[in-house]
Motif scaffolding. Sequence first.
Motif, PDB file in Angstrom:
ATOM      1  N   UNK A   1       0.839  -1.191   0.000  1.00  0.00           N
ATOM      2  CA  UNK A   1       0.000   0.000   0.000  1.00  0.00           C
ATOM      3  C   UNK A   1       0.881   1.250   0.000  1.00  0.00           C
ATOM      4  N   UNK A   2       0.694   2.088  -1.010  1.00  0.00           N
ATOM      5  CA  UNK A   2       1.418   3.340  -1.100  1.00  0.00           C
ATOM      6  C   UNK A   2       2.839   3.211  -1.616  1.00  0.00           C
ATOM      7  N   UNK A   3       3.288   1.979  -1.989  1.00  0.00           N
ATOM      8  CA  UNK A   3       4.666   1.794  -2.432  1.00  0.00           C
ATOM      9  C   UNK A   3       4.762   1.164  -3.819  1.00  0.00           C
ATOM     10  N   UNK A   4       3.640   0.924  -4.486  1.00  0.00           N
ATOM     11  CA  UNK A   4       3.689   0.267  -5.785  1.00  0.00           C
ATOM     12  C   UNK A   4       2.874   1.087  -6.792  1.00  0.00           C
ATOM     13  N   UNK A   5       3.126   0.788  -8.053  1.00  0.00           N
ATOM     14  CA  UNK A   5       2.449   1.515  -9.131  1.00  0.00           C
ATOM     15  C   UNK A   5       1.043   0.967  -9.333  1.00  0.00           C
ATOM     16  N   UNK A   6       0.277   1.676 -10.198  1.00  0.00           N
ATOM     17  CA  UNK A   6      -1.087   1.239 -10.475  1.00  0.00           C
ATOM     18  C   UNK A   6      -1.094  -0.112 -11.177  1.00  0.00           C
ATOM     19  N   UNK A   7      -0.140  -0.317 -12.113  1.00  0.00           N
ATOM     20  CA  UNK A   7      -0.069  -1.602 -12.809  1.00  0.00           C
ATOM     21  C   UNK A   7       0.255  -2.739 -11.860  1.00  0.00           C
ATOM     22  N   UNK A   8       1.180  -2.495 -10.928  1.00  0.00           N
ATOM     23  CA  UNK A   8       1.506  -3.535  -9.942  1.00  0.00           C
ATOM     24  C   UNK A   8       0.303  -3.839  -9.062  1.00  0.00           C
TER      25      UNK A   8
ATOM     26  N   UNK B   1      -5.873  -3.330 -17.371  1.00  0.00           N
ATOM     27  CA  UNK B   1      -5.820  -1.904 -17.049  1.00  0.00           C
ATOM     28  C   UNK B   1      -4.521  -1.584 -16.308  1.00  0.00           C
ATOM     29  N   UNK B   2      -3.810  -0.532 -16.777  1.00  0.00           N
ATOM     30  CA  UNK B   2      -2.572  -0.036 -16.146  1.00  0.00           C
ATOM     31  C   UNK B   2      -1.421  -1.032 -16.211  1.00  0.00           C
ATOM     32  N   UNK B   3      -1.544  -2.079 -17.048  1.00  0.00           N
ATOM     33  CA  UNK B   3      -0.435  -3.030 -17.203  1.00  0.00           C
ATOM     34  C   UNK B   3       0.363  -2.692 -18.445  1.00  0.00           C
ATOM     35  N   UNK B   4       1.702  -2.830 -18.351  1.00  0.00           N
ATOM     36  CA  UNK B   4       2.520  -2.631 -19.544  1.00  0.00           C
ATOM     37  C   UNK B   4       2.478  -3.887 -20.411  1.00  0.00           C
TER      38      UNK B   4
END
Length: 356
Positions: A233-240, A270-273
Motif C-alpha cells: 500500500x502506497x509503495x507500488x504503481x497502479x499496474x503492480x 488496465x494499467x499493465x505494460x
Amino acid sequence: MSSNSELKILASKQEVQKLRLEEQEKQKLKEQHETSLKKLEKELVNEREYERSLNTEKKIRERKREVEDIREEVMLLKAKIASSQQESLTLEKSRLSREFHELEKELNLSRGRSDEVNKRVRELQRDLQLPQFKEAVRKYREKMLLIMCTRTACEDLNKYYKALDTAIMRFHAEKMTAINRIIHQLWNSTYKGNDIDKIEIKTDENESKGADKRRTYNYRVVMHKREVELDMRGRCSAGQKVLASLIIRMALAETFSKNCGILALDEPTTNLDRDNIRSLVRSLVGIVNQRSQQRNFQLIVITHDDEFLSGLAEVDQIQDYYNVRRDDRSVFNSPSNIVCMINSQLHSDLHIGFID
C-alpha cells in the motif's frame, strides 16, 4: 691368690648387707612419709569442705540481706502505690462499671432479638407445612439439577468452542499457506519487473474485547525484495496493484472455488505494460490448460485490448468469441448466441467476450 678372692667376696657380702640395711631404713622412711602425706591430704580435704561450707554460709547471708532489702523496697513501693494510684483505681473502677452496664444492656438486646428470631423461625416452620411449600425441597433439587446440567453443558460447549476455534485456525493457516504458494507461483510466472521478488498475504490476528471475544483477521499484501518485507500500500504503481489484485483473486479462486467453473475478469489489463500483459496471458493460458479436464469450467473476459485477446486465442480449448459493439445511437448490438451462452447450462466450451 685364693685368700685375696675370699677377702673380696667377704667384703662384697658386707657391702651387700650394708646396702640392704640402708634399703630397709629407706623403706621405713618412705612409709613414714606416705603416712604423713595421706594425713596431710585428709586434712586438705577437710579444709576444702570447711571452706566450701563457709562460702555457702556467706552466700546465704548475702541472699538474706538482699531479700531484706527487696522486702523493704516492696514495702516502699506498696506505700507509694497506695498513696498515688488510689484516684486512678477509682476511675478505672468507674470505667469498668460503665462497660459492665453497657454489656449487660447489649446482652438484653441480643436476648430480645434472639427471641424474635426464634419466633420468626417457628412461623416459617409453620409456613413450610402449607401446601405451596411442601414440595420446596423437591423443586429445589430439580432446579439445582437443572443448574448443574446447564453448567456442565456450558463447559462442554466451551470445550467444543475451543476445539472448533483450533480447527478453524489450523484450516485458516493451511489455506493461507496454499494461497501464498499459488500467489508466489503466479507472480514469478507473470511479473517481469526486477523490483519485487514476490508478494504474499500477511495475516494479523486480533481478539475482540466484546462479550463473545471473537477472533478477527486483518489482511495486508506485502512485497519482498532481497529478503526485505514492505507493505504494498502506497509503495507500488497502479499496474503492480492491478496485477497483484488479479493474481490474488486467481489464487483465491484456485483455493476456494475449484468446484465453481466460472472465472470472470473485467478489464484485467488496465494499467499493465506490454510485458506484464503478455505474462498475464501466459498465466491465463496455463490456468485454462490446467482446468481443461474440468467439465463445468468457463473463462469470461471483458476487455478492450485486442492484443490481449489475440494472445488468448492461442489456447486450443477456446471455441467461441462474442464481440459486443455500439452503434451510432450508443446502443449495444448483442448477437443472439450471447443470450444463449448466458442462459444455457455450463459446459466444457470456453467463452471469451470483448467489448469494442
